[in-house]
Design a protein around this motif. Structure first.
Motif, mmCIF file in Angstrom:
data_model
loop_
_atom_site.group_PDB
_atom_site.id
_atom_site.type_symbol
_atom_site.label_atom_id
_atom_site.label_comp_id
_atom_site.label_asym_id
_atom_site.label_seq_id
_atom_site.Cartn_x
_atom_site.Cartn_y
_atom_site.Cartn_z
ATOM 1 N N LEU A 354 1.253 -0.869 0.089
ATOM 2 C CA LEU A 354 -0.031 0.171 0.243
ATOM 3 C C LEU A 354 1.035 1.247 -0.239
ATOM 4 O O LEU A 354 0.736 2.100 -1.001
ATOM 5 C CB LEU A 354 -0.673 0.084 1.287
ATOM 6 C CG LEU A 354 -1.779 0.770 1.563
ATOM 7 C CD1 LEU A 354 -2.698 1.329 0.210
ATOM 8 C CD2 LEU A 354 -2.279 1.471 2.910
ATOM 9 N N LYS A 355 1.832 1.013 0.771
ATOM 10 C CA LYS A 355 2.760 2.456 1.016
ATOM 11 C C LYS A 355 3.648 2.810 -0.554
ATOM 12 O O LYS A 355 3.304 3.990 -1.253
ATOM 13 C CB LYS A 355 3.675 2.145 1.764
ATOM 14 C CG LYS A 355 5.220 2.707 2.015
ATOM 15 C CD LYS A 355 5.299 4.513 1.809
ATOM 16 C CE LYS A 355 6.229 5.621 2.404
ATOM 17 N NZ LYS A 355 4.705 6.990 2.420
ATOM 18 N N LEU A 356 3.689 1.508 -1.120
ATOM 19 C CA LEU A 356 4.278 2.145 -2.389
ATOM 20 C C LEU A 356 3.594 2.313 -3.686
ATOM 21 O O LEU A 356 4.232 3.020 -4.858
ATOM 22 C CB LEU A 356 4.982 0.339 -2.904
ATOM 23 C CG LEU A 356 6.677 0.153 -2.125
ATOM 24 C CD1 LEU A 356 7.207 -1.507 -1.914
ATOM 25 C CD2 LEU A 356 7.566 1.400 -2.825
ATOM 26 N N GLU A 357 2.643 1.814 -3.177
ATOM 27 C CA GLU A 357 1.187 1.349 -4.449
ATOM 28 C C GLU A 357 0.742 3.343 -3.977
ATOM 29 O O GLU A 357 0.045 4.058 -5.274
ATOM 30 C CB GLU A 357 0.053 1.292 -4.449
ATOM 31 C CG GLU A 357 -0.248 -0.421 -5.214
ATOM 32 C CD GLU A 357 -0.736 -1.240 -5.009
ATOM 33 O OE1 GLU A 357 -1.842 -0.583 -4.602
ATOM 34 O OE2 GLU A 357 -1.304 -2.463 -5.019
ATOM 35 N N GLU A 362 5.826 5.995 -9.415
ATOM 36 C CA GLU A 362 5.995 6.417 -10.744
ATOM 37 C C GLU A 362 7.364 6.829 -10.247
ATOM 38 O O GLU A 362 8.209 8.009 -10.979
ATOM 39 C CB GLU A 362 4.900 8.223 -9.969
ATOM 40 C CG GLU A 362 3.742 8.058 -10.536
ATOM 41 C CD GLU A 362 2.690 9.060 -10.980
ATOM 42 O OE1 GLU A 362 3.204 10.439 -10.454
ATOM 43 O OE2 GLU A 362 1.767 8.862 -11.518
ATOM 44 N N THR A 363 7.537 6.754 -8.993
ATOM 45 C CA THR A 363 9.277 6.841 -8.757
ATOM 46 C C THR A 363 10.134 6.028 -9.560
ATOM 47 O O THR A 363 9.964 4.960 -9.686
ATOM 48 C CB THR A 363 9.655 6.656 -7.387
ATOM 49 O OG1 THR A 363 8.807 7.440 -6.634
ATOM 50 C CG2 THR A 363 11.429 6.786 -6.539
ATOM 51 N N VAL A 397 9.164 6.551 6.056
ATOM 52 C CA VAL A 397 9.796 5.561 5.113
ATOM 53 C C VAL A 397 9.942 6.407 3.386
ATOM 54 O O VAL A 397 8.886 6.733 2.701
ATOM 55 C CB VAL A 397 9.118 4.662 5.182
ATOM 56 C CG1 VAL A 397 9.593 3.009 4.163
ATOM 57 C CG2 VAL A 397 8.876 4.017 6.166
ATOM 58 N N ARG A 398 11.159 6.480 2.934
ATOM 59 C CA ARG A 398 11.396 6.836 1.440
ATOM 60 C C ARG A 398 10.575 5.540 0.473
ATOM 61 O O ARG A 398 10.960 4.321 0.874
ATOM 62 C CB ARG A 398 12.683 7.105 1.592
ATOM 63 C CG ARG A 398 12.962 8.545 2.107
ATOM 64 C CD ARG A 398 14.787 8.068 2.001
ATOM 65 N NE ARG A 398 15.015 9.681 3.116
ATOM 66 C CZ ARG A 398 16.387 10.449 3.130
ATOM 67 N NH1 ARG A 398 16.384 10.209 2.058
ATOM 68 N NH2 ARG A 398 16.334 10.961 4.102
ATOM 69 N N ASN A 399 9.999 5.588 -0.595
ATOM 70 C CA ASN A 399 9.046 5.152 -1.500
ATOM 71 C C ASN A 399 11.185 3.559 -1.665
ATOM 72 O O ASN A 399 10.351 2.484 -1.633
ATOM 73 C CB ASN A 399 9.639 5.876 -2.805
ATOM 74 C CG ASN A 399 8.147 6.206 -2.329
ATOM 75 O OD1 ASN A 399 7.344 6.109 -1.751
ATOM 76 N ND2 ASN A 399 7.614 7.469 -3.730
ATOM 77 N N ASN A 400 12.012 4.304 -1.571
ATOM 78 C CA ASN A 400 12.970 3.236 -2.252
ATOM 79 C C ASN A 400 13.546 2.252 -0.814
ATOM 80 O O ASN A 400 13.575 1.276 -1.246
ATOM 81 C CB ASN A 400 14.781 3.472 -2.543
ATOM 82 C CG ASN A 400 14.699 4.829 -4.307
ATOM 83 O OD1 ASN A 400 13.417 3.974 -4.937
ATOM 84 N ND2 ASN A 400 15.600 5.313 -4.426
ATOM 85 N N ASP A 401 13.848 2.684 0.407
ATOM 86 C CA ASP A 401 13.921 1.791 2.154
ATOM 87 C C ASP A 401 12.600 1.343 1.249
ATOM 88 O O ASP A 401 12.600 -0.317 2.016
ATOM 89 C CB ASP A 401 13.679 3.675 2.475
ATOM 90 C CG ASP A 401 14.536 4.291 2.576
ATOM 91 O OD1 ASP A 401 15.809 3.581 1.506
ATOM 92 O OD2 ASP A 401 15.062 4.985 3.603
ATOM 93 N N PHE A 464 1.245 -5.581 -7.986
ATOM 94 C CA PHE A 464 1.397 -4.781 -7.280
ATOM 95 C C PHE A 464 2.338 -4.289 -8.876
ATOM 96 O O PHE A 464 2.438 -3.434 -9.225
ATOM 97 C CB PHE A 464 2.147 -4.452 -6.160
ATOM 98 C CG PHE A 464 3.236 -3.597 -6.230
ATOM 99 C CD1 PHE A 464 3.015 -2.325 -6.008
ATOM 100 C CD2 PHE A 464 4.968 -4.172 -6.165
ATOM 101 C CE1 PHE A 464 4.282 -1.688 -5.611
ATOM 102 C CE2 PHE A 464 5.886 -3.570 -5.647
ATOM 103 C CZ PHE A 464 5.384 -2.015 -5.882
ATOM 104 N N LEU A 465 3.235 -5.458 -8.930
ATOM 105 C CA LEU A 465 4.385 -5.862 -9.986
ATOM 106 C C LEU A 465 3.648 -4.867 -11.395
ATOM 107 O O LEU A 465 3.825 -4.736 -12.505
ATOM 108 C CB LEU A 465 5.091 -6.675 -10.098
ATOM 109 C CG LEU A 465 6.033 -7.674 -9.262
ATOM 110 C CD1 LEU A 465 6.703 -9.221 -9.045
ATOM 111 C CD2 LEU A 465 6.810 -6.464 -8.358
ATOM 112 N N LYS A 466 2.914 -5.982 -10.727
ATOM 113 C CA LYS A 466 1.684 -5.247 -12.667
ATOM 114 C C LYS A 466 1.013 -3.653 -13.059
ATOM 115 O O LYS A 466 1.729 -3.103 -13.799
ATOM 116 C CB LYS A 466 0.605 -5.973 -12.481
ATOM 117 C CG LYS A 466 -0.229 -5.976 -14.506
ATOM 118 C CD LYS A 466 -1.793 -6.384 -13.768
ATOM 119 C CE LYS A 466 -3.130 -6.230 -13.577
ATOM 120 N NZ LYS A 466 -4.553 -7.314 -13.940
#
Length: 676
Positions: A354-357, A362-363, A397-401, A464-466
């Protein structure tokens, strides 16, 4: 960018299995890429180490047995840069202590042990114990010709081994399959196409529905290179379809694969009048039978292709019993379900996705560009301490982390997400099977084999990968880039260091991930021929139960006559008790549908040849538009088929109800929310 698959005669050992796969001329492939992926400056702190790994793939550093000309997965030194940089990142995270390295120990298999385990895993342990159980008999009665041959082959090997070891007497295979001579003829299910519910209805024409990857996932298709369209049929078992191929057919040589999404075929799935069924649409009891049948079918499929189906035998590794990382999925779900009953994917995994979505899709370089190792380590420790107390601050939390934590969670699972037992089968389906359609069919059966917790978690991850790939225009991560990054996290397991064997399998594992992402909507659909066999199993079990019930009634009646102290009114001898669905005087072609959450809780529906499940739902919605309960509003309602020859089946809205009714006239029909 292109990827070629060339014929070679070499053998590739993977890091997942201690044995060398059998060499089948003309079926081995190699991947060659000619354009390296782009990297932003400083995107990898270990970029120089990645280059050293890539140089190991060049001709001057590879031993003759794995030379570029005959390697099964050889490639240009820069083409798999993302893959090997990810391997280095994983290695560094283990070296700095942020991850635990745990080596799996493979158990050597004594002769006959693999066959015994296989028989147990397909639900035929009674063939080993010699017991006469109804479940095993019901399963055997549903097998196709190729499936029965696969069972007989394993059972023959098992019994021959026992005889050599002079152990206990074993049942003769002819007693199991009902044969009377040395050239057995199987009493198996006919090979002719059957409906998705196991009943052949005359005069029916299939409805076609495109479940193509094009409609499910747009990965930046090259308009100048249109996709090839192929048909997938679920009516006949995959292994039976293989047997009709000419025996003299040779596997295509020098087959080329492009890395672009447009190079992958677009598949059209035949949608019968019974609709399509997803894995979550069936009851757990029926899905257990699907797993039994899937392993039998996968084995028969590999046998038909002349490919050995190998499995790992691993000493069970016990993970942590509490916490977040390094905890078995089943334990995490047990803990999470105490707070949220019915949850299917661990909460921590859902939160990371959820955090990444929400902020990371777009990162640029998401998943590829690593986060700070020290920050990820600190976040890991903070999550373990604060997550279940709801005091963890996700805004920090940063996206890459977050991407680093997500991959760490997958790597630290005590058993791989795609199960360590079948990792060799995943590798083999690419290394030994050349056609993508056949690869997809094997992959489909492997997905059906997965335990429920693994399958549900993998589904959430692939969805998520999609979404990551769908945002390629902004994040610069296409299907192949994502596949290269994810592959080492899924298929290079704990404690394994990058070696020459893993390097040769790099493109193989990336291709597997690419298939998983691209065709995921197909892979979560239960093949209709398996549902047909489950129905037959349930019908056989019901018939056995009826016979047992008649016997039990006779015993009870005798005891009652001997022990009753006073007369009580009884039914006339010979009277038949009809089930409730026949006692209600409902005429043929009429079903009574129940909707507990509606104000009008039941309704008799007259079916015709065009009535669909969605028509019944619409009628109930219209009748109850003003009186439905508040709890029902906002929920997606579905029509369920319950009982009879199925446990519970959430019906496709496009299913033709008269056909479903005729396939299972003893079922009850209930409208309720679909399980999420």
């Amino acid at each position: 960018m292109t990827m070629e698959m060339k014929d070679s005669g070499s053998v590739v050992l993977t890091a997942y299995h201690p044995h060398s796969p059998a060499r089948i001329p003309g079926m081995e492939q190699s991947f060659v890429q000619d354009v390296p992926p782009s990297h932003s400056p400083g995107s990898r702190k270990s970029f120089s180490r990645c280059r050293r790994i890539n140089r190991m793939l060049s001709n001057e550093s590879v031993p003759p047995a794995f030379s570029r000309s005959n390697s099964q997965a050889s490639m240009d030194s820069t083409s798999m840069e993302d893959f090997w940089c990810e391997v280095e990142s994983i290695k560094e995270s283990r070296e700095d202590g942020s991850e635990e390295a745990m080596l799996l120990e493979f158990k050597p298999a004594d002769e006959g042990e693999l066959e015994a385990e296989w028989l147990q895993d397909v639900g035929l342990s009674t063939l080993i114990s010699g017991a006469e159980e109804e479940d095993g008999q019901a399963l055997l009665s549903t097998l196709t010709r190729t499936q029965a041959a696969a069972v007989q082959k394993r059972y023959n090997t098992y019994t021959q081994t026992l005889r050599k070891k002079n152990k206990h007497t074993v049942r003769d295979v002819r007693d199991i399959f009902g044969t009377s001579d040395s050239s057995p003829t199987f009493e198996t299910v006919p090979v002719s196409p059957v409906s998705s519910n196991g009943i052949q209805l005359p005069g029916q024409k299939p409805v076609w529905k495109s479940v193509s990857s094009k409609s499910c996932l747009d990965c930046g298709t090259d308009k100048g290179s249109p996709s090839v369209t192929e048909e997938l049929s679920y009516d006949v078992s995959f292994s039976e379809s293989i047997t009709v191929l000419p025996k003299t057919q040779e596997w295509p040589k020098n087959q080329r694969f492009k890395k672009e999404d447009s190079a992958l075929p677009k598949f059209i799935v035949r949608k019968s009048r019974f609709g399509l069924t997803e894995v979550g649409d069936l009851s757990p009891e029926d899905m257990k039978k699907i797993r039994y049948l899937s392993l039998i079918e996968l084995t028969a499929f590999y046998d038909a292709l002349g490919v050995e189906l190998k499995r790992n035998r691993v000493e069970r590794v016990r993970g942590r019993e509490n916490g977040l990382f390094g905890v078995p999925l089943t334990v995490l779900l047990e803990n999470d379900q105490k707070k949220f009953p019915g949850i299917k994917v661990p909460l921590i995994f859902q939160k990371l996705l959820l955090k990444l979505e929400e902020t990371g899709l777009e990162t640029e370089g998401i998943l590829r560009v690593p986060g700070s190792a020290s920050r990820v380590k600190n976040l890991h420790q903070e999550l373990e301490a604060k997550f279940y107390e709801d005091t963890f601050d996700w805004d920090q939390v940063r996206n890459n982390d977050a991407a680093g934590l997500l991959k760490m969670f997958i790597r630290e699972l005590p058993s791989p997400l795609f199960t360590v037992e079948y990792l060799p089968a995943f590798i083999t389906l690419v290394e030994k099977i050349s056609k993508i359609k056949l690869q997809l069919q094997a992959l489909h059966l492997l997905i059906m084999l997965m335990p429920e917790a693994n399958r549900d978690t993998a589904k959430a991850f692939l969805q998520f990968l999609k979404k990551v790939v769908a945002n390629e225009g902004k994040n610069k991560m296409n299907l192949w880039n994502v596949s290269m990054i994810v592959a080492p996290n899924l298929f290079i397991y704990k404690g394994k260091r990058a070696n020459q064997q893993e390097m040769q399998a790099a493109a193989t594992t990336a291709h597997i991930v690419r298939l998983l992402i691209r065709y995921q909507d197909i892979l979560w659909t239960v093949p209709s021929f398996l549902i047909s066999q489950v129905r037959k199993m349930n019908e056989a079990a019901m018939n056995n139960s009826k016979r047992q019930l008649m016997f039990d009634k006779g015993v009870r009646k005798l005891l009652r006559r001997k022990t009753m102290e006073r007369e009580r009114p009884e039914r006339p001898e010979g009277a038949v008790t009809f089930p409730p669905y026949l006692q209600s005087d409902i005429p043929e072609g009429v079903i009574r549908v129940y909707a507990p959450l509606h104000s009008k809780v039941s309704m008799a529906i007259q079916l015709n040849s065009q009535t669909k499940a969605k028509d019944i739902l619409a009628r109930f919605h219209c009748e109850n538009s003003h009186g439905s309960s508040q709890n029902m509003r906002g929920q997606i309602q579905s029509l369920h088929e319950i009982g009879g020859n199925i446990g519970q089946h959430c019906l496709d809205p496009d299913a033709f109800m008269l056909d479903v009714y005729r396939a299972n006239p003893q079922a009850e029909w209930v409208i309720k929310p679909k399980a999420s």
